[in-house]
Structure formats: C-alpha cells, structure tokens
Write a protein that holds these residues in place. Sequence first.
Motif, short mmCIF file in Angstrom:
data_model
loop_
_atom_site.label_atom_id
_atom_site.label_comp_id
_atom_site.label_asym_id
_atom_site.label_seq_id
_atom_site.Cartn_x
_atom_site.Cartn_y
_atom_site.Cartn_z
N GLN A 116 -4.67 -0.42 -2.41
CA GLN A 116 -5.71 -1.34 -1.94
C GLN A 116 -7.02 -0.94 -2.59
O GLN A 116 -7.45 0.23 -2.50
CB GLN A 116 -5.84 -1.26 -0.41
CG GLN A 116 -4.62 -1.80 0.30
CD GLN A 116 -4.80 -1.73 1.81
OE1 GLN A 116 -5.38 -0.79 2.34
NE2 GLN A 116 -4.28 -2.73 2.49
N ARG A 118 -11.22 -2.23 -3.67
CA ARG A 118 -12.34 -3.12 -3.43
C ARG A 118 -13.50 -2.65 -4.31
O ARG A 118 -13.47 -1.53 -4.85
CB ARG A 118 -12.75 -3.12 -1.96
CG ARG A 118 -13.35 -1.82 -1.47
CD ARG A 118 -13.66 -1.86 0.00
NE ARG A 118 -14.37 -0.64 0.41
CZ ARG A 118 -14.70 -0.36 1.66
NH1 ARG A 118 -14.37 -1.19 2.63
NH2 ARG A 118 -15.34 0.76 1.95
N VAL A 128 -10.63 -6.90 -0.06
CA VAL A 128 -9.63 -6.00 -0.64
C VAL A 128 -8.73 -6.78 -1.60
O VAL A 128 -8.32 -7.91 -1.31
CB VAL A 128 -8.80 -5.34 0.47
CG1 VAL A 128 -7.68 -4.51 -0.10
CG2 VAL A 128 -9.69 -4.50 1.36
N THR A 130 -5.07 -6.14 -3.86
CA THR A 130 -3.90 -5.26 -3.85
C THR A 130 -3.25 -5.25 -5.22
O THR A 130 -2.99 -6.32 -5.79
CB THR A 130 -2.90 -5.74 -2.79
OG1 THR A 130 -3.56 -5.75 -1.53
CG2 THR A 130 -1.71 -4.80 -2.70
#
Length: 134
Positions: A116, A118, A128, A130
């Motif tokens: 994850q 950001r 976020v 992935t």
Amino acid sequence: MNRALRYASVGVLAVSLLAGGSAAAFAAPQDLHAPSRVVAAAPAAASLTAKASTTTVKAWEQFRISGTAKGIKAGTKVTVQQKQGAKWVSLPAQTPVNTSGTYSVRVKLGIKGVNQLRMGVGATVSPVVTVTVR
C-alpha cells in the motif's frame, strides 16, 4: 478665509476622496476610523491524487506514481510513503510538484506481496494505491 487655510481644506478634501470615496469626505470623524468589513476568502485546502502506472511488478522493477497537487506550491517535494505494519514510512523516493501542479516519480519495491502506497507532503496525503510485487 486666508490662502493657507483654503489649501489645507482642499488638501484634506482631496485625501478623503482618494482614500474612501465621496462618503468618507463628508463622514463624521468617528466614522472615518471604523474598521472595514472585509471578508477574507479561506485558502483552498491542499490535496493530492496518486495513480500507479501498473498494479503488478516483479521485485525491483521500476514503475511510476503520478498525480496532481492542488493548493501546494510548485517546487514542493512530495514523498512516496509505504504502509509497513500499522505505520506509514517515507521512502527515499520524492519529486517536486511542477508549475502545472502535477508530479511523477519512479519507484522500485523489493517487498514481495501487496504494497500500500500513498504520496505525502506535510499533513496532506493522497488516497492509497496498491501495487503487488511478485
């Protein structure tokens, strides 16, 4: 009325007209110093978006995270953050926001599995994204 008094009166009248319009020229003295009612606009809240160029990579394969930065000055560096356990950790991958308010940074990950990520600058963070590392 003598000449000096006339010039002083005309000068006061001219300054009043320039400073506050015709109403200020004839207002009572206590009205001239009343606080004005100026409403300041609140600054736009800063925000970041983020999108990975791919959702799956091999270990140490390069990919990009790109996005937009609103309310963030050009030249400000945004940093990639990775969730490790319960904490967000800043990675040594950062890039400046350009003059059009966008950014793009190259990233390589070695931790296999679902990662994850950001983008962040100060207290402003993106949603976020992935990326799975095989």
